[in-house]
Design an enzyme around this catalytic site. Structure first.
Site, PDB file in Angstrom:
ATOM      1  N   PRO A  89       0.810  -1.231   0.000  1.00  0.00           N
ATOM      2  CA  PRO A  89       0.000   0.000   0.000  1.00  0.00           C
ATOM      3  C   PRO A  89       0.838   1.273   0.000  1.00  0.00           C
ATOM      4  O   PRO A  89       0.348   2.334  -0.388  1.00  0.00           O
ATOM      5  CB  PRO A  89      -0.829  -0.099   1.284  1.00  0.00           C
ATOM      6  CG  PRO A  89      -0.252  -1.206   2.083  1.00  0.00           C
ATOM      7  CD  PRO A  89       0.549  -2.076   1.175  1.00  0.00           C
ATOM      8  N   GLU A 116       2.083  -7.378   8.076  1.00  0.00           N
ATOM      9  CA  GLU A 116       2.316  -5.930   8.109  1.00  0.00           C
ATOM     10  C   GLU A 116       3.219  -5.458   6.975  1.00  0.00           C
ATOM     11  O   GLU A 116       3.602  -4.300   6.924  1.00  0.00           O
ATOM     12  CB  GLU A 116       2.896  -5.512   9.461  1.00  0.00           C
ATOM     13  CG  GLU A 116       1.935  -5.694  10.632  1.00  0.00           C
ATOM     14  CD  GLU A 116       0.647  -4.896  10.471  1.00  0.00           C
ATOM     15  OE1 GLU A 116       0.708  -3.705  10.131  1.00  0.00           O
ATOM     16  OE2 GLU A 116      -0.426  -5.490  10.689  1.00  0.00           O
ATOM     17  N   ARG A 154      -4.670  -7.028 -20.726  1.00  0.00           N
ATOM     18  CA  ARG A 154      -5.574  -6.549 -21.775  1.00  0.00           C
ATOM     19  C   ARG A 154      -4.918  -5.541 -22.703  1.00  0.00           C
ATOM     20  O   ARG A 154      -5.460  -5.213 -23.746  1.00  0.00           O
ATOM     21  CB  ARG A 154      -6.906  -6.060 -21.218  1.00  0.00           C
ATOM     22  CG  ARG A 154      -6.838  -4.992 -20.187  1.00  0.00           C
ATOM     23  CD  ARG A 154      -8.151  -4.921 -19.405  1.00  0.00           C
ATOM     24  NE  ARG A 154      -9.306  -4.662 -20.249  1.00  0.00           N
ATOM     25  CZ  ARG A 154      -9.529  -3.530 -20.904  1.00  0.00           C
ATOM     26  NH1 ARG A 154      -8.660  -2.540 -20.815  1.00  0.00           N
ATOM     27  NH2 ARG A 154     -10.599  -3.370 -21.640  1.00  0.00           N
ATOM     28  N   ASP A 169     -10.778   2.820 -24.164  1.00  0.00           N
ATOM     29  CA  ASP A 169     -11.087   2.693 -22.735  1.00  0.00           C
ATOM     30  C   ASP A 169     -10.965   4.031 -22.035  1.00  0.00           C
ATOM     31  O   ASP A 169     -10.210   4.893 -22.483  1.00  0.00           O
ATOM     32  CB  ASP A 169     -10.058   1.766 -22.060  1.00  0.00           C
ATOM     33  CG  ASP A 169     -10.403   0.311 -22.239  1.00  0.00           C
ATOM     34  OD1 ASP A 169     -11.560   0.023 -22.561  1.00  0.00           O
ATOM     35  OD2 ASP A 169      -9.503  -0.518 -22.047  1.00  0.00           O
TER      36      ASP A 169
HETATM   37  N1  ADE Z   1      -1.207  -4.938  -0.135  1.00  0.00           N
HETATM   38  C1  ADE Z   1      -2.055  -4.504   0.813  1.00  0.00           C
HETATM   39  N2  ADE Z   1      -2.717  -3.412   0.398  1.00  0.00           N
HETATM   40  C2  ADE Z   1      -2.273  -3.146  -0.867  1.00  0.00           C
HETATM   41  C3  ADE Z   1      -2.559  -2.125  -1.822  1.00  0.00           C
HETATM   42  N3  ADE Z   1      -3.431  -1.159  -1.581  1.00  0.00           N
HETATM   43  N4  ADE Z   1      -1.898  -2.168  -2.995  1.00  0.00           N
HETATM   44  C4  ADE Z   1      -0.990  -3.123  -3.240  1.00  0.00           C
HETATM   45  N5  ADE Z   1      -0.675  -4.095  -2.378  1.00  0.00           N
HETATM   46  C5  ADE Z   1      -1.310  -4.119  -1.202  1.00  0.00           C
END
Ligand code: ADE
Length: 236
Positions: A89, A116, A154, A169
């Site tokens: 993330p 984590e 794609r 797209d």
């Molecule tokens: N792993 C956990 N959350 C994620 C996200 N938002 N993007 C990529 N990998 C992740």
């Protein structure tokens, strides 16, 4: 294109990889996707892959050893060496331009995090790029890796039946506009009518209308979408 996926949960990909568009693309040899279980590269009787963070804090981190050993094994299985992408993330937020960039590579190694996240030395040791699919936290990188594979596949020539459709797209053409509204039969659905211009047969008018609608939809969307990171930037 070759896509290698490194994960602790390879079974999560079974249905996805067999699914219609990707399954057909794999059968036709347009894209090859291989799965590797990170736990196969863990050491000790318990095949441990995670441990507590130094300095304290909640949860467990993925240890660097099993992931880096797995990556070295996978890189040696084929050439050229692939770009290593860690799904996390905190990575660079993926958009269509990022997808196009990834689709231009010959080979990708997607590494799925869990718990984590990764020990920071994984990225340093292998020179990885970090990618996020959005500002929210998933329970692991597997779903994020599927998003990347789907969006990238794609764009590979031949994967979509109609080569034109990827170009039309949302986010793909000049200005990266979202698509405006589209309609199919019936012409009248519960009193809601298809705009007259689309039934006119006048292709220039239709094109102008579509362009106008795409601009309006893009503006509406930007107004409704908060600036990414704005909340964080306003913090002291
Ligand atoms: N792993 C956990 N959350 C994620 C996200 N938002 N993007 C990529 N990998 C992740």
């Amino acid at each position: 294109m070759l896509i290698d996926i490194l994960t602790l949960f390879p079974d999560m990909f079974t249905g996805f990889l067999a699914g219609s568009l990707l399954g057909a693309a794999r059968q036709r040899g347009l894209v090859d996707v291989r799965l590797f279980d990170i736990r196969d590269f863990a050491e000790g009787p318990h095949r441990q892959v995670d441990d507590r963070p130094f300095g304290g804090g909640p949860g467990m981190l993925l240890m660097p050893g099993p992931i880096v050993s797995c990556l070295e094994h996978v890189q040696a299985q084929a050439s050229p060496p692939g770009s290593v992408i860690l799904l996390t993330p905190g990575g660079r937020r993926l958009d269509q331009e990022g997808v196009e960039n990834l689709a231009a590579r010959e080979r990708l190694l997607l590494v799925c995090g869990r718990y984590e996240g990764f020990d920071a030395r994984v990225s340093q040791a292998v020179g990885a790029e970090e990618v996020s699919i959005g500002d929210y936290v998933l329970s692991g990188g597997e779903v994020a890796a599927m998003v990347v594979v789907d969006a990238v596949a794609r764009l590979i020539p031949g994967v979509l039946g109609d080569e034109e459709s990827a170009r039309h797209d949302s986010f793909s053409g000049p200005g990266r506009l979202v698509e405006g509204p589209q309609y199919t039969r019936p012409r009248d659905f519960r009193g809601l009518h298809v705009p007259e211009v689309l039934l006119s047969g006048d292709h220039r008018r239709i094109e102008a209308w579509r362009q106008e609608q795409a601009l309006a939809a893009t503006r509406r969307r930007s107004a409704a979408t908060p600036t990414p990171g704005a909340a964080r930037r306003s913090q002291p």
